[in-house]
Design a protein around this motif. Structure first.
Motif, PDB file in Angstrom:
ATOM      1  N   ILE A  82      -9.128 -13.500   1.102  1.00  0.00           N
ATOM      2  CA  ILE A  82      -8.818 -12.577   2.185  1.00  0.00           C
ATOM      3  C   ILE A  82      -8.171 -11.286   1.682  1.00  0.00           C
ATOM      4  N   ARG A  83      -7.274 -11.383   0.689  1.00  0.00           N
ATOM      5  CA  ARG A  83      -6.643 -10.156   0.170  1.00  0.00           C
ATOM      6  C   ARG A  83      -7.665  -9.301  -0.565  1.00  0.00           C
ATOM      7  N   LYS A  84      -8.477  -9.952  -1.380  1.00  0.00           N
ATOM      8  CA  LYS A  84      -9.488  -9.217  -2.140  1.00  0.00           C
ATOM      9  C   LYS A  84     -10.476  -8.514  -1.208  1.00  0.00           C
ATOM     10  N   ASN A  85     -10.868  -9.170  -0.143  1.00  0.00           N
ATOM     11  CA  ASN A  85     -11.834  -8.562   0.774  1.00  0.00           C
ATOM     12  C   ASN A  85     -11.266  -7.315   1.437  1.00  0.00           C
ATOM     13  N   ARG A  86      -9.999  -7.358   1.783  1.00  0.00           N
ATOM     14  CA  ARG A  86      -9.381  -6.173   2.374  1.00  0.00           C
ATOM     15  C   ARG A  86      -9.259  -5.044   1.354  1.00  0.00           C
ATOM     16  N   ILE A  87      -8.888  -5.369   0.126  1.00  0.00           N
ATOM     17  CA  ILE A  87      -8.784  -4.355  -0.926  1.00  0.00           C
ATOM     18  C   ILE A  87     -10.138  -3.690  -1.165  1.00  0.00           C
ATOM     19  N   ASP A  88     -11.171  -4.506  -1.278  1.00  0.00           N
ATOM     20  CA  ASP A  88     -12.521  -3.960  -1.472  1.00  0.00           C
ATOM     21  C   ASP A  88     -12.913  -3.038  -0.326  1.00  0.00           C
ATOM     22  N   GLU A  89     -12.615  -3.447   0.886  1.00  0.00           N
ATOM     23  CA  GLU A  89     -12.959  -2.654   2.063  1.00  0.00           C
ATOM     24  C   GLU A  89     -12.328  -1.271   2.002  1.00  0.00           C
ATOM     25  N   VAL A  90     -11.062  -1.213   1.623  1.00  0.00           N
ATOM     26  CA  VAL A  90     -10.353   0.075   1.566  1.00  0.00           C
ATOM     27  C   VAL A  90     -10.879   0.928   0.417  1.00  0.00           C
ATOM     28  N   LEU A  91     -11.019   0.343  -0.779  1.00  0.00           N
ATOM     29  CA  LEU A  91     -11.424   1.132  -1.942  1.00  0.00           C
ATOM     30  C   LEU A  91     -12.870   1.610  -1.829  1.00  0.00           C
ATOM     31  N   ALA A  92     -13.740   0.783  -1.259  1.00  0.00           N
ATOM     32  CA  ALA A  92     -15.143   1.179  -1.141  1.00  0.00           C
ATOM     33  C   ALA A  92     -15.309   2.386  -0.232  1.00  0.00           C
ATOM     34  N   ALA A  93     -14.429   2.526   0.750  1.00  0.00           N
ATOM     35  CA  ALA A  93     -14.554   3.616   1.725  1.00  0.00           C
ATOM     36  C   ALA A  93     -13.848   4.897   1.293  1.00  0.00           C
ATOM     37  N   ASP A  94     -13.207   4.887   0.135  1.00  0.00           N
ATOM     38  CA  ASP A  94     -12.366   6.016  -0.279  1.00  0.00           C
ATOM     39  C   ASP A  94     -12.940   6.644  -1.544  1.00  0.00           C
ATOM     40  N   ASP A  95     -13.402   7.889  -1.451  1.00  0.00           N
ATOM     41  CA  ASP A  95     -13.959   8.586  -2.613  1.00  0.00           C
ATOM     42  C   ASP A  95     -13.026   9.624  -3.204  1.00  0.00           C
ATOM     43  N   ASP A  96     -11.816   9.739  -2.647  1.00  0.00           N
ATOM     44  CA  ASP A  96     -10.823  10.636  -3.242  1.00  0.00           C
ATOM     45  C   ASP A  96      -9.463   9.951  -3.235  1.00  0.00           C
ATOM     46  N   HIS A  97      -9.459   8.788  -3.851  1.00  0.00           N
ATOM     47  CA  HIS A  97      -8.288   7.910  -3.855  1.00  0.00           C
ATOM     48  C   HIS A  97      -7.129   8.557  -4.610  1.00  0.00           C
ATOM     49  N   THR A  98      -5.909   8.256  -4.163  1.00  0.00           N
ATOM     50  CA  THR A  98      -4.707   8.823  -4.781  1.00  0.00           C
ATOM     51  C   THR A  98      -3.721   7.719  -5.142  1.00  0.00           C
ATOM     52  N   VAL A  99      -2.741   8.084  -5.947  1.00  0.00           N
ATOM     53  CA  VAL A  99      -1.663   7.156  -6.285  1.00  0.00           C
ATOM     54  C   VAL A  99      -0.965   6.688  -5.021  1.00  0.00           C
ATOM     55  N   GLN A 100      -0.693   7.594  -4.117  1.00  0.00           N
ATOM     56  CA  GLN A 100       0.006   7.239  -2.885  1.00  0.00           C
ATOM     57  C   GLN A 100      -0.825   6.281  -2.035  1.00  0.00           C
ATOM     58  N   GLU A 101      -2.148   6.451  -2.054  1.00  0.00           N
ATOM     59  CA  GLU A 101      -2.991   5.539  -1.289  1.00  0.00           C
ATOM     60  C   GLU A 101      -3.040   4.149  -1.917  1.00  0.00           C
ATOM     61  N   SER A 102      -2.971   4.087  -3.231  1.00  0.00           N
ATOM     62  CA  SER A 102      -2.873   2.775  -3.866  1.00  0.00           C
ATOM     63  C   SER A 102      -1.558   2.099  -3.490  1.00  0.00           C
ATOM     64  N   ALA A 103      -0.471   2.864  -3.472  1.00  0.00           N
ATOM     65  CA  ALA A 103       0.814   2.299  -3.054  1.00  0.00           C
ATOM     66  C   ALA A 103       0.732   1.791  -1.621  1.00  0.00           C
ATOM     67  N   ALA A 104       0.076   2.570  -0.756  1.00  0.00           N
ATOM     68  CA  ALA A 104      -0.078   2.143   0.636  1.00  0.00           C
ATOM     69  C   ALA A 104      -0.918   0.875   0.725  1.00  0.00           C
ATOM     70  N   LEU A 105      -1.917   0.741  -0.124  1.00  0.00           N
ATOM     71  CA  LEU A 105      -2.750  -0.456  -0.122  1.00  0.00           C
ATOM     72  C   LEU A 105      -1.953  -1.675  -0.594  1.00  0.00           C
ATOM     73  N   GLN A 106      -1.051  -1.476  -1.540  1.00  0.00           N
ATOM     74  CA  GLN A 106      -0.181  -2.577  -1.951  1.00  0.00           C
ATOM     75  C   GLN A 106       0.700  -3.050  -0.797  1.00  0.00           C
ATOM     76  N   SER A 107       0.927  -2.180   0.175  1.00  0.00           N
ATOM     77  CA  SER A 107       1.764  -2.517   1.337  1.00  0.00           C
ATOM     78  C   SER A 107       0.937  -2.738   2.590  1.00  0.00           C
ATOM     79  N   ASP A 108      -0.362  -2.899   2.446  1.00  0.00           N
ATOM     80  CA  ASP A 108      -1.254  -3.039   3.593  1.00  0.00           C
ATOM     81  C   ASP A 108      -0.987  -4.361   4.305  1.00  0.00           C
TER      82      ASP A 108
END
Length: 778
Positions: A518-544
């Motif tokens: 379940i965690r991996k599926n959510r991570i994949d969903e977010v990263l696949a939809a993001d083509d200009d990913h940032t450090v701050q967005e990775s931090a937000a994903l860690q807190s998703d």
């Protein structure tokens, strides 16, 4: 005989003295603290930044590792001393005879092999690294002998002085690793296998890849005793203290959640900066102090920063200025339980048709107040004997990869810490042993990748899911080579992520039991939809905290139109849910507290005969999801049955929530997860405990609230933009400014910069320490 000794402080007098000896806040400013130490070749500078991270600058890697040992003793001496004693089986020496059995258990699972083979297994430089690290710890202990007022207060409270380290202490200790496999064997044997109901096993646990196990020939699963793993559990358990003066140390209860982790790496093509990003938040039990310690080691030969185990040299998660790396558990099945038939004397076991004597190794255990006791450690050719059933002439032994050279948990990072390319990294991972890990990788050249590694046994004739007879029919035929592990290099998706889920490409060579994806599926969903990913967005994903399982269930239930008014009210209420598990959310309270379990039990009632309902608890959620997604294949009534159970379970959940929290659902509030950091001596010194906080989320989202104490996000190539967290703080010394200063940051996801450049470090330096060789008069 160890040179540990008492300090002469007992009872209430010790408590009063310790209360006045809390270490003061670390000095701020530009003054330099100078220490003359034996064993250092050249001066070493340590800049401690305002977040408690030590940046160690040395003229050689040997001096850097020496200073790392000295510094971790400065910040974490009680933690690493207790870790060492527990692992080596030396608790009785300072805590008395109540701990002889725990010491004996620990010694059963120590590495017993040749140390030359052990050091060689890690690669060049490993022994020197551990030797210098141990020398640094010992140098700090030497300084404490001359400066007893600086002794951490735990030692005064418990009335003993820390012992010195040998280089091999750090690697012979295996029992802190997350080795897996044997506990499930016992529960399955004593449960479904003994009852002859292995046909229910696929509902209890979804094996990946799909697999049906069977009872190994020659095994009576009902013969497995309930206490067969008591010694193993004792050997692998941590310790904590209580207020009982007669017995101040007790085995700590195991955590009630499964340790896990998240990591991912994003290619330059998918980030806003055109540089890769690597993120890692390993999930393990929260402790005080933290299970990990952040360090920066800089010398002409290496320049690495990141987190590692406090009792080991180097780091395992971080970067070296060229390459970055981060880990999660790759669930290799690394242990098995063997069952032996004994002769009438109970001194020999049957192996390949002949009676073979046990190997008996006496061990001397020093006992505080009781002299020395000699105890026998008993082994078969497969491993330590955990139980002998003399009445039934049976013995049981646990075989683990720990008996092999090079399997000290996490010490394999000594091989990849200074990797400069993907080839360097994968070469080092070929020597990684325990625990099994998913490693993600990124470098300044733009390469990214995923490479798991571990000591994976090649089982002949059995699957590792149940105990096996130890008569020679069920053996390990070596271990899988790195070429047999899956991997990715510059994947076309532009990212790679892991969260302990099954990712072995339908391959059963490593094991069958993995974490819920379940965690991996959510991570994949977010990263696949993001083509200009940032450090701050990775931090937000860690807190998703979005739960995609709730979203899917509501996708099925939300379109229904129940006639019952209570069910209709409940469904209309849930249609307003955004699926985020916020503290205070009424929807999260209904789903997490009441509906989720009822869905599981309702599906179980449909799939399991009434007489079998008590055979096990909940169904594996992967089974539940499959049934809900494809009701025609799982339920006699197809989609109508699926819809009815969703609505009925929702109604029951809604009325139960009303009974517990009032009729108005808008007033309900999800409490989230309580996370606390009690000191091991908190029952004796309550002021050392750190107040708990309520965190959102659950195990069903990337945040995994009750788990990740350390987090990092790395901007590969612009290293000063990298960020980190480590809760409760870097220091383990009560009273230190850095004892609990990161709790608020962690609980609000306010990362601090993981500084790497000299200029940035200087601007944020809080404390300056200079280590000078004792012979140096400069």
């Amino acid at each position: 005989m160890s040179r540990s000794r008492r300090l002469g402080l007992v009872g209430a007098a010790a408590l009063l003295l310790v209360a006045g000896l809390l270490v003061p806040s670390q000095a701020q400013g530009t003054g330099v603290e100078r220490y003359r130490v034996e064993g250092l070749d050249s001066p070493v500078r340590i800049n401690v930044d305002e977040w408690g991270v030590p940046h160690i600058f040395a003229r050689s890697s040997e001096d850097a590792f020496f200073a790392q040992g000295w510094n971790v003793a400065r910040d974490r001496l009680f933690q690493i001393d207790l870790w060492r004693r527990r692992g080596l089986g030396q608790l009785s020496e300072v805590f008395g005879p109540d701990y002889v059995e725990q010491d004996r258990a620990a010694r059963l699972f120590l590495y017993q092999g040749d140390m030359e083979d052990e050091w060689a297994a890690y690669g060049e430089g490993a022994e020197e690294m551990a030797t210098r690290f141990a020398a640094g710890i010992n140098a700090y202990i030497d300084w404490l002998e001359d400066n007893p007022e600086a002794l951490p207060p735990e030692f005064r409270l418990l009335d003993y002085f820390p012992d010195r380290w040998a280089p091999e202490d750090a690697v012979r200790n295996r029992t802190h690793g997350l080795t897996r496999g044997v506990s499930n064997e016992v529960s399955l044997a004593r449960g479904l296998a003994c009852r002859g109901r292995l046909d229910l096993d696929p509902l209890r646990e979804r094996y990946e890849p799909d697999h049906t196990t069977r009872v190994p020939e020659g095994l009576d699963p009902c013969s497995i005793p309930a206490d067969v793993l008591d010694v193993y559990d004792l050997a692998t358990s941590s310790v904590r203290f209580t207020g009982d003066a007669a017995r101040p140390l007790t085995v700590e209860d195991r955590p009630d959640f499964e340790p896990g982790s998240n990591n991912w790496v994003v290619s330059a093509d998918k980030t806003a900066t055109g540089r890769p990003i690597l993120a890692n938040d390993p999930h393990r039990a929260h402790e005080n102090p933290s299970l990990r310690y952040i360090t920066h080691l800089s010398s002409p030969e290496l320049d690495v920063i990141g987190a590692g185990e406090p009792g080991l040299p180097g780091i395992s998660i971080g970067h070296n200025g060229t390459a970055a790396f981060g880990l999660t558990i790759f669930a290799v099945d690394e242990a098995d339980l063997y069952v032996y038939e004994l002769d009438e004397t109970n001194e020999r076991y049957l192996y390949q048709g002949e009676w073979e004597p046990f190997e008996v190794r006496p061990t001397e255990i020093d006992v505080r107040g009781g002299g020395t006791e000699t105890h026998d450690l008993v082994f078969t050719r497969h491993g330590p004997v955990t139980l002998v059933d003399e009445e039934n002439h049976r013995a049981y032994a646990v075989r683990t990869v720990w008996t092999e050279p090079g399997t000290a948990p996490y010490f394999g990072s000594s091989g990849y810490m200074n990797a400069r390319s993907w080839d360097d990294f994968t070469d080092a991972m070929s020597r990684w042993a325990t625990p099994g890990e998913n490693q993600v990788y990124a470098d300044v050249h733009g390469d990214i990748g995923w490479q798991p590694g571990g000591k994976a046994p090649v089982r002949v004739g059995f699957d590792g899911l149940l105990p096996v007879p130890g008569d020679g029919r069920y053996e390990w035929a070596g271990f899988r080579g790195i070429e047999e592990f899956p991997s990715l290099f510059n994947p076309p998706e532009g990212f790679a992520a892991t969260a302990n889920q099954f990712n072995a490409q339908d391959d059963s060579r490593f094991g069958y039991i993995w974490s819920d994806p379940i965690r991996k599926n959510r991570i994949d969903e977010v990263l696949a939809a993001d083509d200009d990913h940032t450090v701050q967005e990775s931090a937000a994903l860690q807190s998703d905290i979005l739960n995609i399982r709730t979203r899917e269930i509501m996708g099925m239930a939300g379109a229904l139109d129940p006639a019952d008014p209570v069910t209709a009210q409940a469904l209309e209420f849930m249609r307003g849910y955004d699926f985020r598990e916020e503290v205070g959310s009424p929807h999260a309270l209904l789903y997490r507290g009441y509906w989720e379990t009822r869905i599981n039990q309702a599906v179980k009632a449909e799939l399991v005969a009434p007489d079998d309902l008590d055979e096990f608890g909940n169904l594996d959620w992967l089974v539940v999801e499959d049934a809900l997604r494809d009701p025609e294949a799982w339920f006699d009534g197809g989609a109508a049955t699926r819809d009815e159970l969703l609505l009925t379970s929702l109604r029951d959940a809604f009325t139960a929530a009303q009974a517990g929290h009032g009729d108005d659902p808008s007033q309900w509030a999800y409490r989230g997860v309580t996370v606390g950091w009690n000191h091991r001596l908190g029952d004796l010194m309550p002021d050392w405990d750190i107040p708990s906080v309520q965190m959102p989320g659950s195990g069903g989202n990337p945040l995994a609230s009750a788990a990740a104490s350390f987090k990092m996000v790395l901007d590969v190539g612009r290293w000063d933009n990298s960020i980190a967290l480590n809760v409760p703080g870097q220091s383990g010394v009560p009273g230190s400014r850095h004892y609990d200063d990161l709790v608020e940051r962690w609980s609000t996801w306010d990362y601090f910069p993981l500084l790497y450049s000299r200029g940035a470090i200087e601007r944020h330096t809080e404390q300056r320490i200079m280590l000078v060789p004792r012979h140096d008069r400069g």
